[in-house]
Design a protein around this motif. Structure first.
Motif, short mmCIF file in Angstrom:
data_model
loop_
_atom_site.label_atom_id
_atom_site.label_comp_id
_atom_site.label_asym_id
_atom_site.label_seq_id
_atom_site.Cartn_x
_atom_site.Cartn_y
_atom_site.Cartn_z
N LEU A 182 41.79 44.17 40.59
CA LEU A 182 40.52 43.51 40.90
C LEU A 182 40.52 43.01 42.34
CD1 LEU A 182 40.10 41.34 37.67
CD2 LEU A 182 39.02 43.54 38.16
N ALA A 235 41.45 42.33 32.64
CA ALA A 235 40.73 42.87 33.81
C ALA A 235 39.97 44.14 33.43
CB ALA A 235 41.72 43.16 34.93
N LEU A 276 36.92 43.18 31.37
CA LEU A 276 35.88 42.62 32.24
C LEU A 276 35.10 43.73 32.94
CD1 LEU A 276 37.86 39.62 33.75
CD2 LEU A 276 35.66 39.42 32.56
N LEU A 277 35.83 44.69 33.51
CA LEU A 277 35.19 45.77 34.25
C LEU A 277 34.31 46.63 33.35
CD1 LEU A 277 38.17 46.88 36.53
CD2 LEU A 277 36.06 45.78 37.28
N PHE A 313 30.95 44.09 32.08
CA PHE A 313 29.92 43.64 33.00
C PHE A 313 29.36 44.78 33.83
CE2 PHE A 313 32.17 39.77 31.92
CZ PHE A 313 31.13 38.85 31.77
N ASP A 318 27.99 43.42 39.32
CA ASP A 318 28.64 42.12 39.20
C ASP A 318 30.00 42.18 39.88
OD1 ASP A 318 27.44 41.92 35.79
OD2 ASP A 318 26.45 41.33 37.67
N ILE A 320 33.78 40.91 40.16
CA ILE A 320 34.83 40.29 39.34
C ILE A 320 36.07 40.11 40.21
CG2 ILE A 320 36.24 40.49 37.26
CD1 ILE A 320 34.05 42.43 36.20
N ARG A 344 39.99 38.25 40.64
CA ARG A 344 41.10 37.46 40.11
C ARG A 344 41.28 36.28 41.06
NH1 ARG A 344 47.58 38.54 39.26
NH2 ARG A 344 47.92 36.64 38.04
N PHE A 378 39.69 33.98 36.40
CA PHE A 378 38.88 35.07 36.96
C PHE A 378 37.51 34.49 37.35
CE2 PHE A 378 41.54 38.68 35.76
CZ PHE A 378 42.38 38.09 34.83
N LEU A 385 33.60 35.27 38.39
CA LEU A 385 32.55 36.29 38.29
C LEU A 385 31.34 35.85 39.11
CD1 LEU A 385 34.32 36.49 35.59
CD2 LEU A 385 32.35 37.68 34.64
#
Length: 549
Positions: free
Chosen positions: A391, A445, A448-449, A452, A456, A458, A460, A466, A468
């Motif tokens: 990230l 991670a 999350l990817l 979203f 967006d 993202i 770390r 994390f 956002l």
């Protein structure tokens, strides 16, 4: 061109041989076993005289015997695990001295019985070690002179002593060129150990047998023998697995491709280091260093592998010094003079390995000089990327997002922030280890990817936090989105090695902010988001709190 007769075995020959070996495995008395061995070898030697078979014929005969035995032993219905596996592991620690002693856990396993302990304490153990080590150095004369007086004192009441004695004796026989006696003794040993301790021990012994033969130009036979072991044995990460894979790795490249070898090496290097000798480990890391440098063009990995190789090369030197000291302490001055050529051969071999390793190491540095320069150009990209998760990191937030914020301000697009934190993350590290913690961060991670939008951002933000940054999203939609992700993580099953577990997350949000055009404003937004996260933690965790003035 001369027409050499090659002693190949037909499929029918192999089936017949397997029947005879099966009779051997199930023979009831020792005299019956010996008679069957003699009869078997008479059928497959070139004539009925006592003349030794040619080297090529000997290799073919040995290979077919080993292959058929492996097949038979793996088919046994009464298969049981070996009690004596540890004996083969302990051989890497010879000689046993105050300076070079085996680990306590191995010592306890070896001398758990009174017979083994008394054998170790008796006057038999030093000459037994000497004979074994001298046979390894290829001095058959002194080795045999030390071994011969011990013959009447060897029995299965002390299986470890019995094993060392016969490993030394078989080695001496092959050094003296007594190929038939060598083969007879190996067959007898395998049958005896099979009856005493089962198929697994017999399979270990076949590897020891295979190692003692100089396969030369017939090395393809060695490969054929090793391929007879089932994948269950090759990949079960046992000591036998280490023996099999290590022998495959040492085959010439035309018999086994480097790509296959490096795959086996990765398995070998994941096993306990005690499974292999220092010299074997040195070779594995040296090969890996060459592969990473020449094939993968991976400079950092090659350097790490060479460092490990150097470490085990130094350990090999120390082991050789310890061996030399042991021999000087227990052999006469005349015997020391006699064995010096064999020790010198070992010293020269290690010295050549050091020179070769240094040469290739320098060559690798030279080849990768241009790659190092290229790495400098990658530093800028790497500096905004978190190496563990892939990230973006905090540098990206402060250095690369301003053009996006400016674009949002121009079009009056609201910005929302969220900080996500893993609840009780320390417990994951404490219970399952830091590698498990890394796995959780990497998996989170990825989730999350995938969850979203691509628009967006993202990041770390640090540790298990994390950040956002979401553009053009209403407060109610933002909270709904965050709740969906919180529930997804709560129900997600993390699987690391043999451990299945769940985690929860807490989220703090700040919605519908004006565009941030400087650090002061951005930091104030993040500070408010962090306060919301703190409130979520205080509320019992595994929840979402949106900041309000």
């Amino acid at each position: 061109m001369a027409n050499h007769k090659v002693p190949l075995f037909s499929a029918q020959d192999e089936r017949e041989l397997r029947k005879q070996l099966s009779l051997l495995l199930h023979s009831s008395a020792s005299n019956q076993t010996q008679d069957l061995i003699n009869k078997l070898l008479q059928n497959y030697t070139p004539d009925k005289s006592k003349k030794e078979p040619s080297l090529t014929r000997f290799r073919y005969l040995s290979a077919v015997l080993m292959e058929q035995l492996i097949i038979l032993l793996q088919e046994q219905q009464d298969f049981k695990l070996s009690r004596w596996t540890v004996f083969f592991e302990v051989l890497n620690y010879f000689p046993f001295t105050s300076k070079n002693f085996m680990p306590l856990n191995l010592k306890d396993k070896i001398y758990c019985s009174a017979s083994e302990y008394s054998a170790y304490q008796s006057d038999i153990f030093i000459p037994l070690q000497l004979s074994y080590l001298l046979a390894q150095l290829e001095d058959s004369a002194i080795a045999y002179s030390l071994l011969k007086p011990l013959a009447d004192r060897i029995s299965f009441t002390s299986p470890f002593v019995h094993l060392i004695y016969h490993l030394a004796l078989t080695r001496i026989l092959i050094l003296k060129g007594k190929r038939l006696d060598f083969t007879k003794l190996w067959l007898k040993l395998i049958i005896e150990y099979y009856k005493e301790d089962g198929s697994e021990t017999a399979l270990y012994l076949i590897i020891q047998w295979l190692r003692m033969i100089n396969w030369g130009r017939n090395a393809s036979l060695k490969k054929k023998v090793l391929q007879a072991y089932s994948n269950d044995w090759k990949y079960n990460k046992s000591l036998l697995s280490a023996f099999i894979l290590n022998e495959l790795v040492t085959l010439e490249n035309h018999l086994l491709k480097p790509e296959e070898k490096i795959r086996y090496i990765h398995i070998l290097l994941s096993l306990p280091s005690a499974f292999l000798s220092f010299e074997q480990l040195q070779y594995l890391y040296f090969f890996a260093g060459n592969y990473y440098s020449g094939v993968e063009q991976n400079f950092p990995k090659s350097i790490r592998a060479y460092h490990h190789s150097t470490y085990y090369l130094q350990k090999s030197w120390l082991a050789l010094q310890n061996l030399s000291q042991f021999l000087r302490e227990h052999l006469s001055s005349e015997q020391i003079v006699q064995i010096m050529p064999y020790l010198e051969k070992k010293v020269i071999s290690l010295a050549n390995q050091i020179n070769l390793q240094n040469s290739i190491y320098v060559d690798t540095l030279h080849k990768n000089y241009l790659l190092i320069n290229e790495l400098y150009h990658q530093v800028e990209a790497l500096s905004i990327t978190d190496h563990l998760t892939g990230l973006k990191n905090r540098h990206y937030l402060h250095n690369n997002l301003y053009h996006t914020f400016q674009l949002a301000a121009r079009h009056k697009v609201p910005i929302s922030f969220a900080i996500l934190d893993i609840d009780h993350f320390k417990q994951v590290n404490d219970l399952y280890g830091h590698l498990a913690g890394d796995y959780v961060l990497q998996t989170l991670a990825e989730l999350l990817l995938s969850y979203f939008r691509k628009s967006d951002v993202i990041i770390r933000y640090g540790g298990e936090e994390f950040l956002l940054v979401l553009f053009d999203i209403k407060k109610e939609n933002m909270l709904e989105l965050m709740e969906g992700f919180r529930a997804k993580i709560e129900n997600y099953e993390f699987i690391y090695q043999d451990n299945n577990f769940h985690i929860t997350i807490s989220i703090g949000c700040l919605c519908n902010c004006l565009s941030c055009l400087n650090d002061i404003v951005l930091n104030s937004y993040i500070e408010k988001t962090d306060k919301a996260l703190y409130a979520a933690k205080e509320a019992g965790r595994n929840t979402i709190v949106c900041f309000t003035e």
